[in-house]
Motif scaffolding. Structure first.
Motif, PDB file in Angstrom:
ATOM      1  N   THR A   1       0.834  -1.141   0.042  1.00 58.62           N
ATOM      2  CA  THR A   1       0.165  -0.009  -0.038  1.00 58.62           C
ATOM      3  C   THR A   1       0.801   1.160  -0.108  1.00 58.62           C
ATOM      4  O   THR A   1       2.148   1.030   0.030  1.00 58.62           O
ATOM      5  CB  THR A   1      -1.103   0.002   1.071  1.00 58.62           C
ATOM      6  N   ASP A   2       0.306   2.307   0.044  1.00 59.84           N
ATOM      7  CA  ASP A   2       1.019   3.686   0.008  1.00 59.84           C
ATOM      8  C   ASP A   2       0.623   4.839   0.857  1.00 59.84           C
ATOM      9  O   ASP A   2      -0.477   5.141   0.702  1.00 59.84           O
ATOM     10  CB  ASP A   2       0.930   4.085  -1.459  1.00 59.84           C
ATOM     11  N   ALA A   3       1.555   5.367   1.629  1.00 60.41           N
ATOM     12  CA  ALA A   3       1.095   6.628   1.888  1.00 60.41           C
ATOM     13  C   ALA A   3       1.370   7.654   1.025  1.00 60.41           C
ATOM     14  O   ALA A   3       2.164   7.615  -0.069  1.00 60.41           O
ATOM     15  CB  ALA A   3       2.426   7.180   3.292  1.00 60.41           C
ATOM     16  N   PRO A   4       0.508   8.813   0.965  1.00 61.44           N
ATOM     17  CA  PRO A   4       0.276   9.756  -0.196  1.00 61.44           C
ATOM     18  C   PRO A   4       1.800  10.441  -0.603  1.00 61.44           C
ATOM     19  O   PRO A   4       2.643  10.496   0.290  1.00 61.44           O
ATOM     20  CB  PRO A   4      -0.836  10.895   0.472  1.00 61.44           C
ATOM     21  N   GLY A   5       1.780  10.943  -1.959  1.00 58.69           N
ATOM     22  CA  GLY A   5       3.115  11.386  -2.386  1.00 58.69           C
ATOM     23  C   GLY A   5       2.425  12.609  -3.162  1.00 58.69           C
ATOM     24  O   GLY A   5       1.421  12.437  -3.764  1.00 58.69           O
ATOM     25  N   ASP A   6       3.214  13.636  -3.510  1.00 53.04           N
ATOM     26  CA  ASP A   6       2.921  14.946  -4.125  1.00 53.04           C
ATOM     27  C   ASP A   6       3.369  14.776  -5.717  1.00 53.04           C
ATOM     28  O   ASP A   6       4.006  15.602  -6.192  1.00 53.04           O
ATOM     29  CB  ASP A   6       3.282  16.171  -3.691  1.00 53.04           C
ATOM     30  N   TYR A   7       2.737  13.545  -6.399  1.00 45.50           N
ATOM     31  CA  TYR A   7       3.359  13.393  -7.737  1.00 45.50           C
ATOM     32  C   TYR A   7       1.996  12.924  -8.659  1.00 45.50           C
ATOM     33  O   TYR A   7       0.782  12.654  -7.742  1.00 45.50           O
ATOM     34  CB  TYR A   7       4.242  12.289  -7.956  1.00 45.50           C
ATOM     35  N   ASP A   8       2.062  13.186  -9.759  1.00 49.99           N
ATOM     36  CA  ASP A   8       1.010  12.331 -10.600  1.00 49.99           C
ATOM     37  C   ASP A   8       0.942  10.899 -10.494  1.00 49.99           C
ATOM     38  O   ASP A   8      -0.230  10.380 -10.711  1.00 49.99           O
ATOM     39  CB  ASP A   8       1.306  13.100 -12.181  1.00 49.99           C
ATOM     40  N   ALA A   9       2.070  10.404 -10.590  1.00 49.49           N
ATOM     41  CA  ALA A   9       2.163   8.825 -10.490  1.00 49.49           C
ATOM     42  C   ALA A   9       3.639   8.497 -10.030  1.00 49.49           C
ATOM     43  O   ALA A   9       4.441   9.097 -10.469  1.00 49.49           O
ATOM     44  CB  ALA A   9       1.894   8.140 -11.823  1.00 49.49           C
ATOM     45  N   VAL A  10       3.683   7.374  -9.433  1.00 49.24           N
ATOM     46  CA  VAL A  10       5.091   6.827  -9.034  1.00 49.24           C
ATOM     47  C   VAL A  10       4.956   5.410  -9.237  1.00 49.24           C
ATOM     48  O   VAL A  10       4.427   4.479  -8.668  1.00 49.24           O
ATOM     49  CB  VAL A  10       5.324   6.963  -7.455  1.00 49.24           C
ATOM     50  N   LEU A  11       5.684   4.819 -10.569  1.00 47.85           N
ATOM     51  CA  LEU A  11       5.527   3.733 -11.033  1.00 47.85           C
ATOM     52  C   LEU A  11       6.812   2.702 -10.538  1.00 47.85           C
ATOM     53  O   LEU A  11       7.783   3.019 -10.758  1.00 47.85           O
ATOM     54  CB  LEU A  11       5.479   3.614 -12.578  1.00 47.85           C
ATOM     55  N   VAL A  12       6.360   1.550  -9.743  1.00 51.77           N
ATOM     56  CA  VAL A  12       7.533   0.677  -9.645  1.00 51.77           C
ATOM     57  C   VAL A  12       7.574  -0.525 -10.134  1.00 51.77           C
ATOM     58  O   VAL A  12       6.232  -1.217 -10.366  1.00 51.77           O
ATOM     59  CB  VAL A  12       7.392   0.359  -7.909  1.00 51.77           C
TER      60      VAL A  12
END
Length: 282
Positions: free
Chosen positions: A46-57
């Motif tokens: 899961t993910d804590a929020p981030g200030d980006y459009d997308a973060v792809l791993v």
């Protein structure tokens, strides 16, 4: 806080700091504590929020380091160093920012050898990127590709029992800007025991006078622990893997609307229970 576009939550996402724990025991005559037999392992992300459009791993494998007292070689340990793949991993490229609002992605649900598991590592491929203002930029992750992102577990896996781990990425801390304008992925991942942890859920209600979709950030903190998630399209949020205790909850709406921050200083979280805060009006 920069406005983040509303995210369409996928029905199937990765199962990225990490949560771990014993969820339940199944009765099995072969259950022992001497490294014989197998235990069930579930891994979710899961993910804590981030200030980006997308973060792809680009997830390629999940491995664990097992110390077992059973005689003979550890099945799957090709190098003889105690590291084995958990097997049946849901590989693929995943957008961490879609794993919010209580959504998580299953990475693995499999049987692993019983024994003492000291570490887990998440092995990433080369297709990692971050999208900023509509522009995709590569995310450099050399260490993750070579040996995996190592996470401390230190848990005895007993044969016949079930163990669940939640890998909770903190995107804002995990994406690092370099001096030459490129981006590195140095993951910050929270680990907690899901079986002994609680969950906090609620629904943020926006005044009818506001005619646009509003996304809010929900944050629980008690000084040493911080757990956060964005609301989904319905205004709902779920904060998972929260250790028992009393927390302060803040609900912060996106910055382009004229709404006050909501604060609740007495949110009590109990082990293995869900605290439902109901509707929260801003």
């Amino acid at each position: 806080m920069k406005y983040l576009k509303s995210l369409t939550l996928k029905s199937l996402m990765i199962a990225t700091l990490v949560s771990f724990g014993l969820i339940s025991c199944s009765e099995d005559d072969s259950s022992t504590n001497n490294g014989e037999g197998t235990a069930n392992l579930t891994v979710r992300m899961t993910d804590a929020p981030g200030d980006y459009d997308a973060v792809l791993v680009d997830v390629q494998d999940v491995e664990i380091h097992v110390e077992t007292e059973a005689e003979g070689e550890l099945e799957g340990d090709e190098d003889g160093d105690g590291w084995i793949s958990v097997g049946d991993v849901e590989t693929g490229v995943y957008d961490l920012l879609e794993l919010t609002g209580g959504v998580s992605q299953l990475l693995a649900d499999t049987e692993v050898p019983a024994g003492f598991v000291s570490q887990m590592r998440l092995v990433l491929g080369s297709e990692n990127s971050v999208v900023i203002d509509g522009e995709s930029k590569p995310l450099n992750t050399p260490s993750a590709q070579q040996s995996g992102l190592k996470l401390q577990i230190n848990q005895e896996f007993i044969a016949g029992e079930n163990y669940a781990f939640l890998l909770d990425f903190d995107v804002d801390k995990s994406v690092v800007t370099t001096g030459n304008g490129s981006y590195n992925l140095k993951p910050v991942i929270r680990v907690s025991a899901e079986a002994d942890a609680g969950m906090v859920v609620g629904k943020v209600i926006i005044p009818e006078t506001i005619e646009i979709d509003v996304q809010s950030l929900a944050v629980l903190t008690n000084g040493s622990i911080t757990v956060s998630a964005y609301t989904n399209d319905e205004g709902e949020f779920a904060l998972k893997g929260v250790p028992a205790g009393t927390y302060t909850l803040t609900i912060t709406p996106q910055s382009d609307v004229d709404l006050d921050v909501h604060t609740n200083t007495e949110v009590e979280v109990r082990p293995n229970e869900t605290t439902d805060l109901g509707e929260i009006e801003l």
